[in-house]
Design a protein around this motif. Structure first.
Motif, PDB file in Angstrom:
ATOM      1  N   UNK A 142      44.397  23.688  41.103  1.00 25.56           N
ATOM      2  CA  UNK A 142      44.014  25.034  40.614  1.00 25.56           C
ATOM      3  C   UNK A 142      44.476  26.239  41.178  1.00 25.56           C
ATOM      4  N   UNK A 143      44.784  26.267  42.407  1.00 29.33           N
ATOM      5  CA  UNK A 143      45.492  27.612  42.984  1.00 29.33           C
ATOM      6  C   UNK A 143      46.836  27.489  43.096  1.00 29.33           C
ATOM      7  N   UNK A 144      47.439  26.430  43.018  1.00 27.30           N
ATOM      8  CA  UNK A 144      48.887  25.944  42.756  1.00 27.30           C
ATOM      9  C   UNK A 144      49.094  26.369  41.200  1.00 27.30           C
ATOM     10  N   UNK A 145      48.461  26.038  40.501  1.00 22.97           N
ATOM     11  CA  UNK A 145      48.656  26.220  39.016  1.00 22.97           C
ATOM     12  C   UNK A 145      48.674  27.929  38.712  1.00 22.97           C
ATOM     13  N   UNK A 146      47.889  28.279  39.219  1.00 18.72           N
ATOM     14  CA  UNK A 146      47.691  29.983  39.112  1.00 18.72           C
ATOM     15  C   UNK A 146      48.812  30.664  40.019  1.00 18.72           C
ATOM     16  N   UNK A 147      49.214  30.182  41.050  1.00 24.70           N
ATOM     17  CA  UNK A 147      50.522  30.738  41.595  1.00 24.70           C
ATOM     18  C   UNK A 147      51.669  30.699  41.070  1.00 24.70           C
ATOM     19  N   UNK A 148      51.974  29.405  40.435  1.00 23.23           N
ATOM     20  CA  UNK A 148      53.015  29.187  39.614  1.00 23.23           C
ATOM     21  C   UNK A 148      53.220  30.184  38.553  1.00 23.23           C
ATOM     22  N   UNK A 149      51.887  30.288  37.826  1.00 25.32           N
ATOM     23  CA  UNK A 149      52.261  31.019  36.761  1.00 25.32           C
ATOM     24  C   UNK A 149      52.338  32.591  37.063  1.00 25.32           C
ATOM     25  N   UNK A 150      51.499  33.082  37.982  1.00 25.37           N
ATOM     26  CA  UNK A 150      51.898  34.559  38.245  1.00 25.37           C
ATOM     27  C   UNK A 150      53.114  34.832  38.760  1.00 25.37           C
ATOM     28  N   UNK A 151      53.829  33.952  39.679  1.00 25.57           N
ATOM     29  CA  UNK A 151      55.179  34.165  40.218  1.00 25.57           C
ATOM     30  C   UNK A 151      56.204  34.243  39.068  1.00 25.57           C
ATOM     31  N   UNK A 152      55.831  33.319  38.123  1.00 27.20           N
ATOM     32  CA  UNK A 152      56.720  33.150  36.958  1.00 27.20           C
ATOM     33  C   UNK A 152      56.788  34.581  35.940  1.00 27.20           C
ATOM     34  N   UNK A 153      55.697  35.210  35.933  1.00 26.65           N
ATOM     35  CA  UNK A 153      55.531  36.507  35.247  1.00 26.65           C
ATOM     36  C   UNK A 153      55.470  37.701  35.917  1.00 26.65           C
ATOM     37  N   UNK A 154      55.534  37.635  37.330  1.00 25.35           N
ATOM     38  CA  UNK A 154      55.465  38.772  38.077  1.00 25.35           C
ATOM     39  C   UNK A 154      54.096  39.592  38.294  1.00 25.35           C
ATOM     40  N   UNK A 155      52.914  38.755  38.051  1.00 21.07           N
ATOM     41  CA  UNK A 155      51.410  39.090  38.140  1.00 21.07           C
ATOM     42  C   UNK A 155      51.258  39.157  39.503  1.00 21.07           C
ATOM     43  N   UNK A 156      50.326  39.903  40.110  1.00 21.15           N
ATOM     44  CA  UNK A 156      49.422  39.628  41.562  1.00 21.15           C
ATOM     45  C   UNK A 156      48.431  38.677  41.249  1.00 21.15           C
ATOM     46  N   UNK A 157      48.277  37.929  42.047  1.00 20.68           N
ATOM     47  CA  UNK A 157      47.346  36.831  42.219  1.00 20.68           C
ATOM     48  C   UNK A 157      46.415  37.022  43.506  1.00 20.68           C
ATOM     49  N   UNK A 158      45.051  37.342  43.126  1.00 11.99           N
ATOM     50  CA  UNK A 158      44.225  37.548  44.367  1.00 11.99           C
ATOM     51  C   UNK A 158      43.051  36.425  44.389  1.00 11.99           C
ATOM     52  N   UNK A 159      43.088  35.523  45.413  1.00  7.13           N
ATOM     53  CA  UNK A 159      42.292  34.471  45.456  1.00  7.13           C
ATOM     54  C   UNK A 159      41.316  34.820  46.554  1.00  7.13           C
ATOM     55  N   UNK A 160      40.123  34.735  46.253  1.00  9.16           N
ATOM     56  CA  UNK A 160      38.790  34.965  46.772  1.00  9.16           C
ATOM     57  C   UNK A 160      38.111  34.132  47.539  1.00  9.16           C
ATOM     58  N   UNK A 161      37.968  33.823  48.884  1.00 11.59           N
ATOM     59  CA  UNK A 161      37.122  33.140  49.780  1.00 11.59           C
ATOM     60  C   UNK A 161      35.722  33.595  49.779  1.00 11.59           C
TER      61      UNK A 161
END
Length: 287
Positions: free
Chosen positions: A15-34
């Motif tokens: 799940x995290x890898x999927x979101x990272x790839x998407x946000x890197x592709x489009x220049x969005x910021x990703x905030x993963x909450x622990x």
């Protein structure tokens, strides 16, 4: 607070890898909450309600961002080639609806009819302008679903988050709210005109498709369940921990996404392989 097994770690990793790839592709910021530390040491822990506090923290962390997208862990972005601008925000009025009567599984009476309210509060679409939309949520078969939704930075959003997190309301009603923060938001939407006039709904399959195992009491629903041919954007394995296989569903959708998004060279190789396999399967002529 439980130990994670191999399948839980695999779900989190994918799940995290999927979101990272998407946000890197489009220049969005990703905030993963622990949430583990917060859960252990917080004086009052409200399972899943913490997303309200998390959003407020994101507002402070990213002061220049306008829209914030919440995604649950058990979600998978199936079509990474869709940007949020092209998929939703460039045509916000077309992609959302303000009148909940278009799809109203909760049977909420809409709009308000009290004569002391202003015209905007008594309108089924608020003021009808996309600029006045501050919260975008999908609905599933049971009502609001917050596994994937958007919220806009604004004074209205700050006020909503304060009321939504209000401990007084929580203490009084939380035993009645089976779906926790979702039920609380439904209650606020149903009760407060100032909230209702700035909420828009989005067709569920636009940002939050379900696998067939979720919301399937009445069989497959074209408004709710994922369709490969339509190339739905996001799939949400909602409720998979209750009698379904979360990892199996995540793995299946990951493989499907990889297959659907092959590059031309991969498609060419697959076509050749299919032809070769077809030839090999043909019965040999008898002498």
């Amino acid at each position: 607070m439980e130990w994670k097994g191999p399948r839980e770690w695999a779900i989190e990793r994918d799940s995290v890898k999927n979101k990272k790839r998407y946000t890197e592709r489009w220049g969005y910021d990703l905030d993963i909450v622990d949430m583990t530390t917060k859960k252990r040491y917080a004086h009052e822990w409200r399972e899943s309600w913490e997303k309200v506090d998390t959003i407020r923290n994101a507002f402070r962390k990213y002061p220049k961002a306008e829209w914030f997208w919440w995604l649950d862990l058990n979600t998978f972005i199936m079509e990474p080639s869709y940007s949020l601008q092209s998929h939703i925000f460039n045509q916000l009025s077309k992609n959302t609806y303000r009148d909940i009567n278009d799809y109203n599984p909760l049977n909420i009476s809409h709009p308000f009819t009290q004569p002391y309210l202003d015209d905007e509060s008594r309108s089924p679409v608020g003021d009808g302008k996309p600029e006045s939309i501050h919260l975008i949520i999908p609905q599933d078969c049971a009502g609001f679903n917050l596994g994937s939704f958007f919220i806009r930075r604004s004074e209205w959003s700050d006020r909503l988050l304060d009321v939504w997190w209000d401990p007084v309301a929580y203490e009084q009603r939380h035993m009645e709210w089976e779906h926790k923060e979702q039920d609380a938001l439904e209650y606020l939407y149903e009760s407060h005109p100032w909230i209702r006039s700035h909420v828009a709904f989005i067709p569920q399959r636009k940002i939050n498709s379900f696998p067939t195992g979720a919301c399937d009491e009445n069989g497959e629903d074209l408004r709710i369940h994922y369709h490969e041919t339509d190339r739905d954007f996001v799939v949400n394995m909602a409720g998979c921990e209750w009698g379904r296989d979360c990892w199996g569903e995540m793995y299946a959708f990951r493989q499907l996404s990889n297959y659907l998004n092959r590059n031309p060279w991969e498609k060419f190789k697959d076509a050749i392989s299919d032809k070769v396999r077809g030839w090999l399967r043909k019965p040999k002529p008898e002498n």
